[in-house]
Design a protein around this motif. Structure first.
Motif, PDB file in Angstrom:
ATOM      1  N   ASP A 116       0.847  -1.194   0.000  1.00 51.24           N
ATOM      2  CA  ASP A 116       0.000   0.000   0.000  1.00 51.24           C
ATOM      3  C   ASP A 116       0.881   1.243   0.000  1.00 51.24           C
ATOM      4  OD1 ASP A 116      -2.346  -1.503   0.100  1.00 51.24           O
ATOM      5  OD2 ASP A 116      -2.258  -1.634   2.295  1.00 51.24           O
ATOM      6  N   LYS A 171      -2.126   7.548   2.271  1.00 53.11           N
ATOM      7  CA  LYS A 171      -2.706   6.443   1.518  1.00 53.11           C
ATOM      8  C   LYS A 171      -3.105   6.825   0.101  1.00 53.11           C
ATOM      9  CE  LYS A 171      -4.653   4.229   5.642  1.00 53.11           C
ATOM     10  NZ  LYS A 171      -5.914   3.805   6.330  1.00 53.11           N
ATOM     11  N   VAL A 212      -2.336   0.545  -5.112  1.00 51.93           N
ATOM     12  CA  VAL A 212      -1.794  -0.656  -4.470  1.00 51.93           C
ATOM     13  C   VAL A 212      -0.891  -1.359  -5.478  1.00 51.93           C
ATOM     14  CG1 VAL A 212      -2.326  -2.895  -3.444  1.00 51.93           C
ATOM     15  CG2 VAL A 212      -3.813  -0.936  -2.983  1.00 51.93           C
ATOM     16  N   SER A 218      -7.387   0.794  -5.538  1.00 46.89           N
ATOM     17  CA  SER A 218      -8.259  -0.017  -4.700  1.00 46.89           C
ATOM     18  C   SER A 218      -9.642   0.600  -4.536  1.00 46.89           C
ATOM     19  CB  SER A 218      -7.627  -0.229  -3.320  1.00 46.89           C
ATOM     20  OG  SER A 218      -7.517   0.996  -2.625  1.00 46.89           O
TER      21      SER A 218
END
Length: 739
Positions: A296, A319, A395, A358
């Motif tokens: 990630d 993220k 990802v 994702s």
């Protein structure tokens, strides 16, 4: 004189220490034992010892032992589905150990009268012990013996297995490259599951099979697709270690150190046999489970930027990356990212790199590689989507089917770019590390036991027993396994003439079949199917009749057909010749597991001999990395699969066959070595099956074994069957005269 017979049964729960309790028996009950380890009327029967039904009274103590089995309302009652350990004694001396089965209860006027039981010889329990377990169950528990053969798959490991093989050595046991003369305990024999391989010194020689794909393994070849692909080969394990795995799982012991022990390491006809680990059709990639490393965005550690002083472009706790299209009148400004990553793998096989979002599930980019690579991915909002922002949660995955075992993320950069429609641009690079630059495990490689062919453990052993005409029996707690010839050699000779009832003696003709078929499973691989069609024969099989040269009894026609059929498949191998010069014979022999139509094939479990073979006169070219940037190496030694131990030595053909490697007829067949002395005398015109009545003394009853020979009136006989009342010693003997 009537002898005192005692019967004991284990009353302990399953898994607990055996605790024998004595059963009450009827004072006048006759207990008749039928003792037959192999029968000429059933030449493929194994794992049989003796069995006979008898009754014991429903006495108070027996009712306690059998837990009033007739009353099915009792919870936790006696489980008659399970045979219990049992012991028979005669006059206080141990006679037989085995298992007692409860069949039924006889009732009189609503009251239990007798329990009907059957005593089974100890060897029979192997069926119960193995049940429906399959070969891949042999390592389904912690620290299983066969799990020591599991190995990380790599091009280099497979190549070592192809050139030298591996041995299980050390303490604790582990695989190590084999430096001896044999093929080792685990090897990669030259049997292809996909491509056809040939040898041609013509650099641009003609491809043999265009439809399926074929590859020239000569180092002279210059064709685009050439060289042996390691992924086409599958490992093979020495059968001896499967026996050890069976011992380990089930807590049994086969004798392996004696001169006549079939499972001995000195018995080359067995010890040099291997089982091919072919569970799925095609090459090995189909048998190696896909493994992956998933990263990630927030797992990367931020280092700095180029130029310095810029912020980390990630958002939402590192993220996400937010791409944007901003419209201000005629001016359009776009913010997007370039995801650049360098991967350095361990292993020369194939792996896949994939970057996905994702949130949307969109695959941003995917590609297949071998060796080190730097890959760039662009993350941007589609222009057709109009003004606004789009959040990406990227990802990254490295996926492989055993092609690589680990990988280092050597460099990772996110380039943030801002461009407008007037040509202006700005941006910077953000630099990161992953796992401090250390290697990351991806694939544990090849789980050997899970790649065993689909076959029950009992079917595997039974096929071995049928193949070599073996007999198994208990000696204490050890199971001794012998060829039938060696079993008889170990017997003792007794003269029982004085115990024979002279008024009761019959002489019958031997029970014979008009035809006996020794056969493997139906052949399905390319070479053997085509050969059988051309020769109108069945390679590896043997079909004997009264007119066969071994029997030569054209008038012996009684009986039907009996088939000794193995659970294994048989393969025909090919010794390569130079396609350009057919007089140039190489030392390279290979197998090809495809169908007659050249499609990949599963087939049945395959066993064969393996030999370490020098081929320095014709080196084998091996592909290290595939197209578009191929690399190659050559080897001058390999593991050769074969149906023979050597020139003129033992074969695993049932009959006389042409040796594919030595190109001579080899008559040292399974039939000749292991069945001839058993079958052929039965068809002799002087062969008889004689039945005698006798009363045998106790000293002989407790010692007599089925491999003993008996002398009656100066003639020597082998025992076929004994039916005996152990209370009195009265016996009916079926004996075969020696001819």
């Amino acid at each position: 004189m009537r002898r005192e017979v005692e019967i004991y049964i284990n009353t302990a729960a399953f898994g607990e220490t055996v605790d024998y309790s004595r059963l009450d028996i009827f004072s006048e009950e006759s207990i008749n034992i039928t003792n037959s380890i192999q029968d000429i009327r059933d030449i493929a029967k194994v794992f049989t010892d003796f069995t006979q039904q008898f009754s014991v009274p429903a006495s108070p103590s027996n009712n306690i032992i059998f837990k009033h089995y007739y009353n099915f309302d009792i919870d936790g009652g006696y489980d008659a589905r399970i045979k219990k350990e049992a012991l028979i004694k005669i006059n206080g001396e141990d006679y037989r150990k085995g298992f007692l089965a409860l069949n039924s209860v006889s009732m009189k006027n609503g009251v239990a009268f007798a329990y009907k039981t059957v005593f089974y010889g100890k060897t029979v329990n192997l069926n119960l012990l193995f049940g429906d377990d399959e070969l891949d169950d042999l390592a389904s528990y912690s620290n299983a013996y066969l799990s020591k053969f599991n190995q990380a798959y790599s091009q280099a490991n497979a190549q070592t297995g192809f050139v030298s093989g591996y041995n299980l050595v050390g303490n604790p046991l582990a695989l190590a490259p084999n430096t001896g003369d044999s093929a080792g305990d685990l090897c990669y024999p030259f049997i292809s599951g996909r491509f056809y391989y040939f040898y041609d010194t013509n650099p641009s020689g003609v491809v043999v099979f265009n439809d399926t794909g074929s590859r020239n393994i000569s180092e002279d070849s210059t064709r685009s697709y050439r060289g042996l692909r390691m992924i086409d080969l599958k490992p093979a394990i020495r059968l001896y270690h499967i026996i050890l795995g069976i011992e380990d799982k089930y807590g049994i012991t086969f004798s392996k150190n004696g001169t006549n022990d079939f499972f001995s390491t000195s018995n080359a006809s067995f010890y040099e046999l291997y089982l091919w680990l072919h569970r799925e059709k095609g090459d090995l990639s189909s048998q190696i489970a896909e493994s992956s490393l998933t990263i990630d965005l927030d797992e990367y550690a931020f280092v700095d930027t180029t130029p310095t002083g810029q912020p980390d472009p990630r958002s939402n706790s590192n993220k996400d990356l937010v791409a944007e299209i901003e419209v201000d009148g005629p001016d359009i400004t776009e913010t997007f990212y370039t995801y650049t990553i360098e991967v350095i793998p361990t292993g020369a096989g194939l792996y896949t790199l994939e970057l996905s979002d994702s949130v949307s599930g969109e695959i941003i980019g995917t590609s297949e590689h071998s060796g080190s690579v730097t890959r760039n991915y662009t993350i941007r909002k589609p222009s057709s989507s109009g003004e606004g922002t789009q959040t990406f949660t990227p990802v990254f995955k490295i996926k492989t089917k055993g092609g690589i075992t680990s990988a280092v993320i050597n460099d990772f950069t996110i380039t943030k770019s801002v461009e407008d429609n007037s040509g202006g641009s700005s941006g910077y690079d953000a630099n990161y590390t992953y796992n401090s630059g250390a290697a990351n495990t991806i694939s544990t490689g090849l789980d050997v036991v899970n790649n065993m062919p689909k076959m029950k453990v009992i079917d595997f052993l039974t096929s071995i027993f049928k193949m070599f005409n073996l007999t198994a029996f208990y000696d204490g707690e050890t199971i001794k396994v012998r060829t039938l010839d060696n079993y008889y050699l170990e017997g003792t000779t007794y003269d029982i003439s004085e115990y024979i009832h002279a008024d009761k003696h019959t002489v019958d003709k031997a029970n014979i079949f008009s035809k006996i078929d020794f056969e493997y499973q139906k052949s399905s691989s390319f070479a053997i199917v085509n050969s059988n069609e051309i020769t109108n024969d069945e390679f590896g099989n043997e079909r004997l009749s009264n007119r066969s040269s071994e029997i030569s009894s054209p008038l012996a026609f009684d009986g039907g057909t009996y088939s000794v059929k193995l659970g294994f498949e048989h393969m025909m191998y090919e010794r390569m010749r130079d396609q350009t010069d057919s007089t140039d014979q190489t030392n390279i022999q290979s197998g090809w597991m495809v169908s007659k139509d050249q499609n990949t094939l599963l087939g049945k479990p395959l066993i064969f001999y393996c030999h370490k073979q020098n081929t320095s006169s014709h080196p084998i070219n091996i592909e290290l990395t595939p197209q578009p940037s191929p690399s190659y190496t050559t080897v001058t030694q390999y593991i050769k699969p074969a149906n023979t131990l050597g020139d003129g030595l033992q074969t695993i053909n049932f009959g006389k066959e042409f040796d594919e490697y030595y190109e001579t007829m080899n008559s040292v067949s399974l039939f000749k070595t292991f069945y001839f002395n058993y079958i052929v005398p039965i068809y002799n015109e002087k062969s008889r099956l004689s039945k005698f009545e006798a009363t045998l003394p106790l000293r002989l009853v407790t010692k007599l074994e089925l491999n003993d020979k008996l002398i009656v009136s100066g003639r020597t006989y082998k025992i076929n069957r004994i039916q005996m009342n152990i209370n009195t010693g009265k016996a009916t003997l079926e004996l075969i005269n020696e001819v």
